[in-house]
Design a protein around this motif. Structure first.
Motif, mmCIF file in Angstrom:
data_model
loop_
_atom_site.group_PDB
_atom_site.id
_atom_site.type_symbol
_atom_site.label_atom_id
_atom_site.label_comp_id
_atom_site.label_asym_id
_atom_site.label_seq_id
_atom_site.Cartn_x
_atom_site.Cartn_y
_atom_site.Cartn_z
ATOM 1 N N TRP A 318 0.806 -1.219 0.000
ATOM 2 C CA TRP A 318 0.000 0.000 0.000
ATOM 3 C C TRP A 318 0.838 1.267 0.000
ATOM 4 O O TRP A 318 0.341 2.332 0.348
ATOM 5 C CB TRP A 318 -0.911 0.018 1.241
ATOM 6 N N ASN A 319 2.107 1.189 -0.346
ATOM 7 C CA ASN A 319 2.975 2.343 -0.093
ATOM 8 C C ASN A 319 2.621 3.589 -0.900
ATOM 9 O O ASN A 319 3.160 4.650 -0.648
ATOM 10 C CB ASN A 319 4.439 1.968 -0.315
ATOM 11 N N PHE A 320 1.718 3.473 -1.874
ATOM 12 C CA PHE A 320 1.341 4.659 -2.664
ATOM 13 C C PHE A 320 0.179 5.402 -2.016
ATOM 14 O O PHE A 320 -0.159 6.504 -2.422
ATOM 15 C CB PHE A 320 0.922 4.232 -4.073
ATOM 16 N N ALA A 321 -0.459 4.801 -0.987
ATOM 17 C CA ALA A 321 -1.762 5.299 -0.537
ATOM 18 C C ALA A 321 -1.647 6.242 0.649
ATOM 19 O O ALA A 321 -2.519 6.276 1.497
ATOM 20 C CB ALA A 321 -2.673 4.128 -0.192
ATOM 21 N N HIS A 322 -0.557 7.033 0.715
ATOM 22 C CA HIS A 322 -0.364 7.882 1.895
ATOM 23 C C HIS A 322 -1.439 8.941 2.044
ATOM 24 O O HIS A 322 -1.940 9.177 3.130
ATOM 25 C CB HIS A 322 1.025 8.511 1.865
ATOM 26 N N VAL A 323 -1.805 9.599 0.922
ATOM 27 C CA VAL A 323 -2.786 10.681 1.022
ATOM 28 C C VAL A 323 -4.117 10.148 1.547
ATOM 29 O O VAL A 323 -4.745 10.749 2.431
ATOM 30 C CB VAL A 323 -2.972 11.364 -0.347
ATOM 31 N N GLU A 324 -4.534 8.984 1.035
ATOM 32 C CA GLU A 324 -5.819 8.420 1.459
ATOM 33 C C GLU A 324 -5.814 8.123 2.956
ATOM 34 O O GLU A 324 -6.762 8.453 3.676
ATOM 35 C CB GLU A 324 -6.117 7.132 0.681
ATOM 36 N N VAL A 325 -4.714 7.504 3.432
ATOM 37 C CA VAL A 325 -4.656 7.147 4.856
ATOM 38 C C VAL A 325 -4.685 8.404 5.714
ATOM 39 O O VAL A 325 -5.441 8.484 6.688
ATOM 40 C CB VAL A 325 -3.393 6.315 5.152
ATOM 41 N N TYR A 326 -3.897 9.424 5.342
ATOM 42 C CA TYR A 326 -3.880 10.643 6.148
ATOM 43 C C TYR A 326 -5.233 11.342 6.099
ATOM 44 O O TYR A 326 -5.652 11.959 7.075
ATOM 45 C CB TYR A 326 -2.757 11.579 5.703
ATOM 46 N N CYS A 327 -5.912 11.268 4.940
ATOM 47 C CA CYS A 327 -7.248 11.859 4.870
ATOM 48 C C CYS A 327 -8.177 11.170 5.865
ATOM 49 O O CYS A 327 -8.943 11.826 6.575
ATOM 50 C CB CYS A 327 -7.838 11.721 3.460
ATOM 51 N N PHE A 328 -8.076 9.841 5.927
ATOM 52 C CA PHE A 328 -8.941 9.088 6.830
ATOM 53 C C PHE A 328 -8.635 9.428 8.290
ATOM 54 O O PHE A 328 -9.531 9.750 9.077
ATOM 55 C CB PHE A 328 -8.762 7.589 6.571
ATOM 56 N N VAL A 329 -7.345 9.395 8.639
ATOM 57 C CA VAL A 329 -6.957 9.725 10.021
ATOM 58 C C VAL A 329 -7.349 11.162 10.347
ATOM 59 O O VAL A 329 -7.900 11.449 11.418
ATOM 60 C CB VAL A 329 -5.440 9.509 10.219
ATOM 61 N N GLY A 330 -7.100 12.050 9.379
ATOM 62 C CA GLY A 330 -7.466 13.447 9.573
ATOM 63 C C GLY A 330 -8.963 13.593 9.790
ATOM 64 O O GLY A 330 -9.403 14.372 10.637
ATOM 65 N N PHE A 331 -9.736 12.801 9.048
ATOM 66 C CA PHE A 331 -11.187 12.844 9.188
ATOM 67 C C PHE A 331 -11.606 12.438 10.599
ATOM 68 O O PHE A 331 -12.468 13.073 11.223
ATOM 69 C CB PHE A 331 -11.817 11.933 8.145
ATOM 70 N N LEU B 125 -7.063 20.068 12.351
ATOM 71 C CA LEU B 125 -6.230 18.880 12.119
ATOM 72 C C LEU B 125 -4.918 19.082 12.871
ATOM 73 O O LEU B 125 -4.377 20.181 12.878
ATOM 74 C CB LEU B 125 -5.945 18.704 10.628
ATOM 75 N N PRO B 126 -4.401 18.014 13.492
ATOM 76 C CA PRO B 126 -3.140 18.178 14.215
ATOM 77 C C PRO B 126 -2.023 18.612 13.277
ATOM 78 O O PRO B 126 -1.971 18.184 12.123
ATOM 79 C CB PRO B 126 -2.861 16.783 14.759
ATOM 80 N N LEU B 127 -1.157 19.470 13.796
ATOM 81 C CA LEU B 127 -0.031 19.952 12.994
ATOM 82 C C LEU B 127 0.828 18.789 12.515
ATOM 83 O O LEU B 127 1.285 18.770 11.364
ATOM 84 C CB LEU B 127 0.798 20.910 13.849
ATOM 85 N N LEU B 128 1.015 17.819 13.394
ATOM 86 C CA LEU B 128 1.887 16.700 13.037
ATOM 87 C C LEU B 128 1.328 15.940 11.842
ATOM 88 O O LEU B 128 2.060 15.536 10.935
ATOM 89 C CB LEU B 128 2.019 15.774 14.242
ATOM 90 N N LEU B 129 -0.007 15.749 11.826
ATOM 91 C CA LEU B 129 -0.639 15.066 10.707
ATOM 92 C C LEU B 129 -0.403 15.825 9.415
ATOM 93 O O LEU B 129 -0.071 15.242 8.379
ATOM 94 C CB LEU B 129 -2.143 14.949 10.974
ATOM 95 N N GLN B 130 -0.527 17.145 9.480
ATOM 96 C CA GLN B 130 -0.303 17.944 8.275
ATOM 97 C C GLN B 130 1.144 17.833 7.814
ATOM 98 O O GLN B 130 1.418 17.725 6.620
ATOM 99 C CB GLN B 130 -0.666 19.400 8.540
ATOM 100 N N ALA B 131 2.078 17.854 8.789
ATOM 101 C CA ALA B 131 3.482 17.732 8.412
ATOM 102 C C ALA B 131 3.748 16.390 7.748
ATOM 103 O O ALA B 131 4.414 16.318 6.706
ATOM 104 C CB ALA B 131 4.363 17.894 9.641
ATOM 105 N N PHE B 132 3.194 15.319 8.311
ATOM 106 C CA PHE B 132 3.362 13.986 7.717
ATOM 107 C C PHE B 132 2.793 13.958 6.303
ATOM 108 O O PHE B 132 3.400 13.430 5.379
ATOM 109 C CB PHE B 132 2.642 12.934 8.561
#
Lengths: 356, 389
Positions: A318-331, B125-132
């Motif tokens: 899954w190494n290409f899916a960083h944006v999707e994962v961060y979007c989910f966590v961010g959500f 959104l946490p700053l760290l998440l944005q940085a990542f």
């Protein structure tokens, strides 16, 4: 002839809002085009061209032009629960729900007294802890190093506030003390801690404390970090509470004195309740910041939700899916933080009405 | 004894003594435990290690640094990097924040909508998440070797952003920046100091033009002296083999930190600016209009200065807070103060000393920043009973 008032039609209102003058109208159009373009791209990427199910994950990858939500479908358990044992993850889920319900209940005005809110949170936290830790009521024990994901984030947040809030009250009272040495020393401690980065406090408690403490006091790294975070939280919160106390008219405390109330009665029945009421909006703001900054424990090496998100895309599959994962966590973060900050804004409006 | 306890003064003194005493005893106890723990592990204490060579390098440094340099120097490198990152991010965050704040009070509903959405998304959104997130996006840009057909003065690659630069020494760039700060300070002084309050406006304008012109001349001269010999003035990056050569490379680590801190900080500063602009009484703008000033003039000469005065204390706290957040550099691998300390602890084992340096450093930086900004605040705030609204 009397003129009856006709409410402005929708078109009139839209015109007044968006096209009051020619220049303003042009600005509106430019911004609207920008928003439309961004929205269209977002929908295209996130929905129209996206892959949703892990079953057809061969559709996504480096060449795909849509989001690959398949990674969430495949790895959501890892993101939410971290390394928690697979068969026991229902416990972690119920524990989170218990804390969320506790948080929801504490928004009900009936609970807004020192004793009720303390009881509520201690109960909620006890339920959370028993479910997570196990070892009682026939639940298999799961130790802290296996906790992770959303429940670890919530655990750190809840225990920090539970520990930090009473500490903050003590700090605020000490700083407001009439005895100059106590007030000044406390002021120095609070100001020093407030001007240090949270990360360095956590780091100190995680790495340095074992050096300066005798062996029996060291405890688990997780608890040390929580103590450090509570201290940091308490210093900020103490200043907020002190602000709330300062906003009280001096007559309140003087009246209490005139009635013959002792210090603790004055503080407990007159000063603190009103100070908390004054300080409610900034307190909620502080809680929002505290929740967001729990993410910093990633750097100390804990597996909370941001770290489990990193792990979710951190393999060859899954190494290409960083944006999707961060979007989910961010959500997920967004849900909690947004709800809290909206509630804060609501309270602020409510209090503004009360003051009018 | 009992009589003494009934005396309030005595009790108060006892309370003070015991409070301070307990703290002192705790600190002494910590120190003794630390000493015995360190002795048990056979570690030496003291700051002697600062003169030792590090033996490890750093990936980003504003001054020359090699693996044979000392710990003292690597800490200095870290502090400079933190200040560098902090100053760029704070300036950008202010620019974004002012723009967002103005959008939110502009009266144009579309602009308000965009401003509100921006604030609500990035503040929650946490700053760290944005940085990542930014770091992941930046490092996943195409690799330089796949960019053969890319053209343009600026290249966005997974190895960093390459852009044209001047072939001058870093030191002269630093001097030019210093001169810029000095020129700005003089200009500000000229505009706001009481000493010049009675000067004719035309003369004031000439003087401030002269200040800027002097800066320009000084800058050109400095850059000319600082030229690296035998090179063209502008260095344009070009692809050679697997990587770009020449030009200025901005690493993904630095870029991710700058982007995330300025976007996150911009959302907070935007809210502060909005509150400040809203706090300026309507009568002020109306009076401006009545005097015949245009909308923009009213905004620039009346509303904005009053708003800046109103928000200055909040803004100072925000700057100190944002500067502290540069410590997230360690999450993406930017060599800031915190990361240098953390690496030094791993490598040298001098935990207590290094933590003390870290805390001391942050206290000094934050207190001096707050001191300078508070001086500015005292200089510009309304004095006495001048009208506020």
């Amino acid at each position: 002839m009397t003129k009856t008032y006709t409410p402005p039609s929708l078109i009139d209102r839209l015109r007044a809002d968006y096209f009051p003058t020619k220049l303003n109208g042009a600005v509106t159009l430019i911004f609207a085009a920008l928003v439309a373009w961004a929205l269209w791209n977002l929908i295209n990427w996130g929905i129209l061209h996206a892959t949703f199910s892990a079953a057809n994950k061969e559709n996504c990858g480096h060449g795909a032009d849509g989001a690959c939500w398949a990674v969430i479908d495949a790895r959501w358990r890892l993101i939410l629960f971290g390394l928690y044992p697979f068969e026991e993850q229902w416990r972690s889920a119920i524990a989170c729900i218990a804390i969320v319900i506790t948080g929801g209940l504490s928004c009900v005005p009936w609970f807004w007294s020192g004793r009720r809110i303390t009881t509520l949170w201690l109960t909620g936290f006890a339920i959370f802890f028993v479910l997570m830790r196990g070892g009682m009521f026939g639940l298999t024990p799961v130790f802290e190093q296996n906790w992770g994901g959303l429940s670890l984030t919530i655990f750190i947040f809840a225990s920090t506030t539970l520990l930090g809030m009473p500490l903050a009250i003590v700090f605020a009272l000490l700083r407001r003390s009439e005895l100059p040495w106590i007030a000044r020393t406390m002021g120095l401690i609070i100001d020093t801690i407030r001007s240090l980065p949270l990360l360095s406090i956590m780091f100190t408690f995680a790495i340095v404390l074992p050096f300066v403490l005798p062996g029996w006091m060291i405890g688990d790294k997780l608890y040390r970090v929580i103590v450090g975070y509570s201290l940091f939280f308490a210093c900020y919160q103490a200043e907020i509470i002190r602000g709330g106390m300062q906003a009280l008219p001096a007559g309140q405390e003087e009246a209490a004195k005139a009635l013959g109330m002792g210090y603790w009665h004055r503080i407990g029945y007159i000063v603190l309740p009103q100070a908390f009421r004054n300080a409610l909006p900034p307190t909620i703001n502080q809680l929002v910041i505290t929740f967001k900054e729990t993410s910093l424990v990633v750097i100390i090496g804990f597996f909370e939700i941001l770290a489990s998100g990193n792990a979710a895309y951190g393999n060859a599959e899954w190494n290409f899916a960083h944006v999707e994962v961060y979007c989910f966590v961010g959500f997920l973060y967004f849900i909690f933080v947004f709800a809290l900050s909206r509630y804060g804004a609501h309270l602020e409006r409510r209090m503004a009405v009360a003051e009018r | 004894m009992l009589a003494a306890l009934k005396n309030k003064t005595t009790r108060d003194q006892a309370a003070q003594f015991s409070f301070v005493g307990v703290l002192i005893v705790l600190i002494i106890a910590f120190a003794f435990t630390a000493r015995s723990n360190l002795e048990a592990q056979g570690m030496t204490s003291g700051f002697g290690f600062l003169d030792r060579a590090t033996g490890w390098g750093v990936s980003f440094s504003l001054i020359d640094f090699s693996t044979s340099d000392t710990y003292l120097k690597v800490i200095w490198v870290g502090i400079l990097n933190s200040l560098f990152l902090g100053s760029i991010s704070l300036v950008l965050a202010t620019v974004i924040g002012v723009a967002i704040g103005i959008m939110r009070v502009s009266g144009n509903k579309m602009a308000e909508l965009i401003g509100t959405t921006y604030v609500e998304i990035f503040r929650n959104l946490p700053l760290l998440l944005q940085a990542f997130l930014w770091y992941a996006i930046l490092t996943n840009l195409p690799r330089p070797k796949d960019m053969a057909e890319a053209s343009g003065p600026i290249f966005f690659s997974g190895r960093g952003i390459y852009m044209p630069g001047l072939n001058v020494t870093g030191f002269s760039v630093f001097l030019v920046a210093l001169a810029l700060v000095a020129a700005f300070a003089i200009w500000l002084w000229l505009r706001s100091a009481r000493r010049f309050a009675r000067m004719e406006i035309a003369r004031k304008k000439t003087l401030s033009r002269a200040v800027w012109l002097t800066w320009l001349v000084v800058a050109v001269v400095l850059l000319w002296i600082g030229r690296i010999p035998d090179t063209s003035l502008v260095s344009q990056p070009y692809l050679r083999g697997l990587n770009f050569r020449d030009g200025i490379r901005v690493s993904p680590e630095l870029m991710a930190c700058i982007i995330s801190i300025s976007i996150y900080g911009g959302a907070y500063i935007g809210e502060i600016v909005r509150a400040g602009l809203n706090s300026v009484g309507k009568g002020q703008s109306e009076a401006g209009h009545a005097l015949g000033l245009s909308g923009i003039q009213t905004f620039v000469y009346i509303r904005l200065p009053l708003a800046i005065r109103a928000v200055m204390p909040t803004l100072i706290n925000q700057y100190v807070w944002l500067f502290k957040s540069t410590t997230i550099g360690i999450a993406v691998g930017f060599v800031d103060f915190f990361m240098v300390i953390s690496t030094s602890i791993n490598q040298s084992g001098q935990t207590l000393e290094l933590i003390a340096i870290l805390m001391g450093g942050f206290l000094i930086i934050n207190y001096s920043m707050a001191w300078v900004l508070n001086r500015v605040n005292n200089a510009i705030k309304l004095k006495g009973n001048q009208l506020r609204t």
